[in-house]
Design an enzyme around this catalytic site. Sequence first.
Site, short mmCIF file in Angstrom:
data_model
loop_
_atom_site.label_atom_id
_atom_site.label_comp_id
_atom_site.label_asym_id
_atom_site.label_seq_id
_atom_site.Cartn_x
_atom_site.Cartn_y
_atom_site.Cartn_z
N GLU A 425 -1.86 7.87 -9.86
CA GLU A 425 -2.81 7.72 -10.97
C GLU A 425 -2.27 6.82 -12.06
OE1 GLU A 425 -5.77 9.15 -10.00
OE2 GLU A 425 -6.18 7.73 -11.60
C1 LIG Z 1 0.89 11.76 -2.41
C2 LIG Z 1 0.17 10.55 -2.88
C3 LIG Z 1 -1.20 10.62 -3.16
C4 LIG Z 1 -1.90 9.48 -3.58
N1 LIG Z 1 -3.26 9.55 -3.75
C5 LIG Z 1 -3.96 8.39 -3.94
C6 LIG Z 1 -5.38 8.38 -3.91
O1 LIG Z 1 -6.02 9.42 -3.73
N2 LIG Z 1 -6.02 7.19 -4.06
C7 LIG Z 1 -5.35 6.02 -4.25
O2 LIG Z 1 -6.00 4.98 -4.37
N3 LIG Z 1 -3.99 6.00 -4.31
C8 LIG Z 1 -3.29 7.15 -4.15
N4 LIG Z 1 -1.91 7.14 -4.17
C9 LIG Z 1 -1.22 5.88 -4.44
C10 LIG Z 1 -0.58 5.87 -5.80
O3 LIG Z 1 -1.55 5.79 -6.80
C11 LIG Z 1 0.42 4.68 -5.82
O4 LIG Z 1 1.52 5.07 -5.02
C12 LIG Z 1 0.84 4.33 -7.23
O5 LIG Z 1 -0.23 3.73 -7.92
C13 LIG Z 1 2.03 3.37 -7.27
O6 LIG Z 1 1.84 2.27 -6.44
P1 LIG Z 1 2.97 1.90 -5.38
O7 LIG Z 1 3.30 3.11 -4.60
O8 LIG Z 1 2.54 0.70 -4.62
O9 LIG Z 1 4.23 1.55 -6.25
P2 LIG Z 1 4.56 0.13 -6.90
O10 LIG Z 1 3.36 -0.42 -7.57
O11 LIG Z 1 5.23 -0.71 -5.87
O12 LIG Z 1 5.61 0.53 -8.02
C14 LIG Z 1 7.01 0.74 -7.76
C15 LIG Z 1 7.74 0.88 -9.10
O13 LIG Z 1 7.59 -0.33 -9.86
C16 LIG Z 1 7.00 -0.06 -11.13
N5 LIG Z 1 6.06 -1.13 -11.47
C17 LIG Z 1 5.19 -1.76 -10.65
N6 LIG Z 1 4.48 -2.67 -11.37
C18 LIG Z 1 4.90 -2.61 -12.64
C19 LIG Z 1 4.55 -3.27 -13.85
N7 LIG Z 1 3.60 -4.18 -13.90
N8 LIG Z 1 5.21 -2.91 -14.98
C20 LIG Z 1 6.16 -1.96 -14.97
N9 LIG Z 1 6.53 -1.30 -13.87
C21 LIG Z 1 5.91 -1.60 -12.72
C22 LIG Z 1 6.27 1.28 -10.97
O14 LIG Z 1 6.15 1.95 -12.20
C23 LIG Z 1 7.18 2.01 -9.98
O15 LIG Z 1 8.23 2.62 -10.66
C24 LIG Z 1 -1.20 8.26 -3.78
C25 LIG Z 1 0.18 8.21 -3.53
C26 LIG Z 1 0.85 9.31 -3.06
C27 LIG Z 1 2.32 9.18 -2.73
#
Ligand SMILES: Cc1cc2nc3c(=O)[nH]c(=O)nc-3n(C[C@H](O)[C@H](O)[C@H](O)COP(=O)(O)OP(=O)(O)OC[C@H]3O[C@@H](n4cnc5c(N)ncnc54)[C@H](O)[C@@H]3O)c2cc1C
Length: 560
Positions: A425
Site C-alpha cells: 500500500e
Molecule cells: C503480501 C503482499 C500483498 C500485496 N497485495 C497487493 C495487492 O493486493 N495489490 C497490489 O497491487 N499490490 C500488492 N502488493 C504489492 C505491494 O504493494 C508492493 O510490493 C509494494 O508497492 C512495493 O513494490 P515492490 O515490491 O516492487 O518494491 P520496490 O518498488 O522495488 O521497492 C523496493 C525498495 O525501494 C524503495 N523505493 C522504491 N522506489 C522508491 C522511491 N521512488 N523513493 C524512495 N524509495 C523507493 C521502497 O521503499 C523499498 O524499500 C502486495 C505485496 C505483498 C508482498
Amino acid sequence: MPYTAPVAEQRFVLEHIVRIAELAATERYHAASPDVIEAVLEGIGQLAEGEWAPLARAGDTVGAKWTPDGVVMPDGYKAAYKAYVEGGWGTIGVPEEFGGQGLPFAVQCAVLETLGSANMGFALAPILSVGAIEALQHHGTPEQQATWLPKLATGEWTGTMNLTEPQAGSDVGALRATATPRGDGTYSIKGTKIFISFGDHDLADNIVHLVLARTPDAPKGTKGISLFLVPKVRSDGTPNDVRVVSIEHKMGLHASPTCVLSFGDHDECVGELIGPEFGGMRAMFTMMNNARLNVGLQGVQVAEAATQKAVEYARERIQGAREGQPAAIIEHPDVRRMLMRMKAQTQAARALVYYAAGQVDRANLGDAAARDRLEIATPLAKAHGTDIGNEVASLGVQVHGGMGYIEETGAAQFFRDARITPIYEGTNGIQAADLVGRKLSLSNGAAFATLIEDLRGAAHPALGELVAACDSVGRRLQTADADDRLAASYPFLTMLSVATCGWLLEREAAEAGDDAFGKAKKAVVAFYLDQIVPEALGLRAAAEAPAAPLYALEAEAFAA
Ligand SMILES: Cc1cc2nc3c(=O)[nH]c(=O)nc-3n(C[C@H](O)[C@H](O)[C@H](O)COP(=O)(O)OP(=O)(O)OC[C@H]3O[C@@H](n4cnc5c(N)ncnc54)[C@H](O)[C@@H]3O)c2cc1C
C-alpha cells in the site's frame, strides 16, 4: 489464539478523539447513536473472539492453498466468513443509499480493528472490499453501482486491487497491462498482475477485481492509466478469462492468498471502465487513501493482539525472584518497560488512525479543513501505524524470551504477519516522500500550518519542544532542495507522527476519569510523553542533515 476485543478503549477513542457525538448529530451519520456504537463494538467482539480468532493458527500453519480449480481457504474459514456476511458487518460504513448502515468510517475502522486483531490475514478480505466499494461509490456510473455495489457491500462478493506487475511496484506508472475497446463499450483486458491479495479464494461467489491498465495509445507513465472493473464471473453468469497462476509462499499472513493473476490468456477477459479514460490514478487514489488508513490500522490490530498475548505470558511465566519470592516476569522492571511501551505505542497508533478516520467522515460532510488534516494524517497513520505494529510485535517476541522464537506460542506469527505492513500500500519510504513532497506544501503550506496550530495545544514540555521542532523542520523542508527533503523525510515523518500521537494522547488523558480504565490510561499516556516523545526529539539532527552524507559512498562501494 485467545483475544479479547478492547471495547472500552475503542469506545473511549471514538468518543474523545473521533468525537462521534458530533458526527451522530448530522443527518448523514444519524445512525451512530451511543447504543448502536455499543452494540457494534460488542457484537463484532463476539464474532472475532468466538469465530475468527480460533482460526488464526490454522490460517498460519495450513494457509490458503492453490489448486487447479482455484484457491482453497483452510477449514472453518468459509463458515466464519458467512457469519461475517450474515451479521451485516460488511455494510457498516456503506452509505444508506447503497444499501449500507451509513455509520462513520471511524466505526468501520473499529470493526476492522477487532477482526484483524483476531485474524489479521483473514481480515484483509473485507479490508480490500472496503476499498473497492469506495472506488465504485465515487467513480462508478449509477448502472455500475447498481450492478456491483449491493453484493460487495454485504460481503457476498469480495473486491481486490490490482496495481502491481513484476516491473511496476512503487513505480506504478511503469505498468503494462492493456485494455482494448471491444466496440460494445467494454474492454478486453490483457496482462499479468502479481501479489494480488485475495485475488482468488472460495469464500464468495464472485470477486470484483479493480485493475489498472492502459488503453491503446495512452500516454506514458501514470497519466495514461485507466481503472477497469474485471469480475471473476461476468454479470451474465459466465466465467471471465482470469486465471490464478499461483500463490506466493511468504513470511507471514498465510491466511491471505497473494496471487499472480493472468488476465486475458484467451483474449476473452471483459472489463468495464470506471471513471474517465486516464482517470485511473485518481480513482485508484480514492481506493488507496482509505486502504492506507486501513493498513495503518493493521499496525493497531497486530500491536493490540501482540500486547494482549505478551501481558498474559508475563503474568504467568515465573523467573527469578523479587523480595525473596518467586516472581512472574511481569514484576521485573525491564519487562514492565517493554509492556508499558507496547501498551503506549498501541494506544498511540490507535489514536492516530482513528483520528485520521474521523477526518474522513468530516471531509465527507464537506469540512475542507478536515480534508487538509486528512491529507497530512494519511501518510503518518500508514507509516507510523505500521512501524508501531512491527515494533510492538517484536517486543512481544522479546517478552516471551526463547518461547517467543518458538512458533507454538503465536508471538512469532504476529511478528511475521506484521512485517508486510510497512511494505504494501505504498512502502513507508514512499509515504515519507509523499509527506515532504506533496503534503507539506499542500495549499501553500496551510494544511501543515493547520496541523501545527492544533498541536500547539500540547502541555507536556518535551511535547511542546517536539512540536516546535516539527514546525521549524517542516517549514524549512518546504523550500529545501529535493534531495535534502527526501533524505530528511523518514526522520521527519516519525517526529511529526509522534508529536501528533502525543497531542492526541494528552487529549485522551484529559478526558480520563478516576476509575481503573482512567487511571491506566493516564499512566500509559504519561509513559508515552516522558519516554517516547523525547526519543523523537533526538531525530531532529537527522531531519536537518543534508542528503550529502547518504551519498558519501558510490553504489559499488556499498558492496566493498
Ligand atoms: C503480501 C503482499 C500483498 C500485496 N497485495 C497487493 C495487492 O493486493 N495489490 C497490489 O497491487 N499490490 C500488492 N502488493 C504489492 C505491494 O504493494 C508492493 O510490493 C509494494 O508497492 C512495493 O513494490 P515492490 O515490491 O516492487 O518494491 P520496490 O518498488 O522495488 O521497492 C523496493 C525498495 O525501494 C524503495 N523505493 C522504491 N522506489 C522508491 C522511491 N521512488 N523513493 C524512495 N524509495 C523507493 C521502497 O521503499 C523499498 O524499500 C502486495 C505485496 C505483498 C508482498
